[in-house]
Design an enzyme around this catalytic site. Structure first.
Site, PDB file in Angstrom:
ATOM      1  N   ARG A 101       0.873  -1.183   0.081  1.00  0.00           N
ATOM      2  CA  ARG A 101      -0.061  -0.106   0.040  1.00  0.00           C
ATOM      3  C   ARG A 101       0.856   1.066   0.088  1.00  0.00           C
ATOM      4  O   ARG A 101       1.552   1.566   0.846  1.00  0.00           O
ATOM      5  CB  ARG A 101      -0.977   0.061   1.318  1.00  0.00           C
ATOM      6  N   HIS A 128      -6.951   1.639  -6.844  1.00  0.00           N
ATOM      7  CA  HIS A 128      -7.168   0.731  -5.703  1.00  0.00           C
ATOM      8  C   HIS A 128      -7.967  -0.447  -6.254  1.00  0.00           C
ATOM      9  O   HIS A 128      -9.323  -0.840  -5.860  1.00  0.00           O
ATOM     10  CB  HIS A 128      -8.187   1.741  -4.570  1.00  0.00           C
ATOM     11  N   GLN A 131     -10.165  -2.882  -3.606  1.00  0.00           N
ATOM     12  CA  GLN A 131     -11.486  -2.466  -3.179  1.00  0.00           C
ATOM     13  C   GLN A 131     -12.676  -2.506  -4.389  1.00  0.00           C
ATOM     14  O   GLN A 131     -13.633  -2.858  -3.874  1.00  0.00           O
ATOM     15  CB  GLN A 131     -11.434  -0.730  -2.957  1.00  0.00           C
ATOM     16  N   ASP A 224     -16.263   8.787  -2.353  1.00  0.00           N
ATOM     17  CA  ASP A 224     -15.264   8.632  -1.604  1.00  0.00           C
ATOM     18  C   ASP A 224     -15.022  10.096  -1.182  1.00  0.00           C
ATOM     19  O   ASP A 224     -15.542  11.158  -1.659  1.00  0.00           O
ATOM     20  CB  ASP A 224     -14.283   8.195  -2.746  1.00  0.00           C
ATOM     21  N   CYS A 267     -16.059   3.495   0.024  1.00  0.00           N
ATOM     22  CA  CYS A 267     -15.085   2.796   0.374  1.00  0.00           C
ATOM     23  C   CYS A 267     -14.552   3.046   2.008  1.00  0.00           C
ATOM     24  O   CYS A 267     -13.586   2.033   2.531  1.00  0.00           O
ATOM     25  CB  CYS A 267     -13.871   2.707  -0.383  1.00  0.00           C
ATOM     26  N   ARG A 295     -14.059  -6.541   1.561  1.00  0.00           N
ATOM     27  CA  ARG A 295     -12.765  -6.632   1.214  1.00  0.00           C
ATOM     28  C   ARG A 295     -11.770  -7.901   1.480  1.00  0.00           C
ATOM     29  O   ARG A 295     -11.177  -8.499   0.602  1.00  0.00           O
ATOM     30  CB  ARG A 295     -12.058  -5.507   2.196  1.00  0.00           C
TER      31      ARG A 295
END
Length: 309
Positions: A101, A128, A131, A224, A267, A295
């Site tokens: 990450r 991402h 996700q 988001d 998310c 996830r």
């Protein structure tokens, strides 16, 4: 040669569907697959703040029979204290896979180029993909299918989530709409790539600066944060009353333009009163807690798929 998962279109439409099928099976039986039995170790490297990513990969690796090893990126200083290539050559002789990450997409691509084991993008500034797999699993659970549905994302169209929704949604054969200010729209090359994929899957791509036009009759409405990691210095401009994002807030008024049975996703972390209202995220159309749980299942599925590949 190892397969990697660095961006959403690293999976073909057939592979994406297979991974989602696997995720659903693993959700029904958490211990159905044990490819890391031994236990084998998976390195989890975190340069950016994390909660859901660290939680879901840690639990997921353990449920697959392995041992998660968390690496604090601030201590490892990959790319400064040691080169990415050197770190990768040390890791891949001892671990079964690497999850990173981080910030620059180019860095994780460099790691993958030197790695003999699968490398998974757990978030970069550009994409991402883990996700989006979780989100597609969630949509499929609630809608029964993906192909042909309209999925709308509103807010900052230039961020990693918008980019991944374009690629992942197009791969799934969905009609992907991005509603964002003209100053914050997706990268042209990513939008073009998504349109190219959609032409083969029966999906489509639409980018607009009109939030209502983006949401009208949508089956899924997504947003988001307006302040992604690394943009904290811009928080005042992005969250203020004069913010270019203000009219893109997912509130009851905007959601009313979507399909009556539309689901709402985020998310997380969410900032109620900014990109989404409390009554929407905590309301009956919200599926964010299913999304957060998924996830785990989606990441177990893609990790086990890559290990087999």
């Amino acid at each position: 040669m190892s397969r990697h998962f660095l961006r959403d279109d690293d999976l073909t439409p057939v592979e994406q569907a297979a991974v989602l099928d696997r995720a659903a099976a693993l959700k029904a039986d958490h211990f159905a697959l044990r490819p890391l039995q031994g236990p084998r170790v998976v390195a989890l490297i975190f340069d950016k703040p994390t909660l859901r990513t660290q939680l879901s990969f840690t639990v997921g690796v353990a449920e697959l029979g392995g041992q998660p090893m968390t690496v604090d990126g601030r201590l490892a200083q990959i790319g400064s204290r040691e080169s990415i290539a050197d770190v990768t050559r040390v890791l891949d002789r001892q671990v079964a896979a690497i999850v990173w990450r981080t910030y620059e997409q180019a860095n994780i691509e460099q790691m993958a180029a030197h790695s003999a084991v699968p490398v998974i993008n757990a978030l970069t500034d550009d994409f991402h993909p883990c996700q989006i797999l979780a989100d597609l699993l969630t949509i499929r659970e609630h809608k029964g299918t993906l192909a042909g549905l309209t999925m709308t994302y509103v807010g900052d169209g230039a961020n990693n989530m918008a980019h991944s929704y374009l690629l992942g949604g197009a791969t799934a054969g969905m009609h992907v709409r991005i509603g964002a200010p003209g100053t914050h729209q997706p990268r042209a090359d990513i939008a073009e790539r998504a349109a190219e994929i959609a032409a083969h899957t029966g999906g489509s791509v639409q980018i607009t600066d009109d939030p209502v036009a983006a949401v009208v009759a949508a089956d899924v409405v997504i947003t988001d944060t307006w302040v992604s990691m690394g943009q904290e210095a811009e928080a005042g401009d992005r969250k203020g009353a004069e913010s270019p994002f203000a009219k893109y807030a997912v509130d009851g008024a905007l959601v009313s333009h979507a399909d009556d049975h539309a689901i709402v996703m985020h998310c997380l972390p969410a900032y109620r009163g900014f990109e989404i209202s409390a009554d929407v995220i905590d309301g009956p159309q919200s599926v964010v807690w299913d999304e957060a749980e998924n996830r785990l299942h989606a990441q177990k599925a893609v990790l086990s798929f890559l290990l087999e590949s």
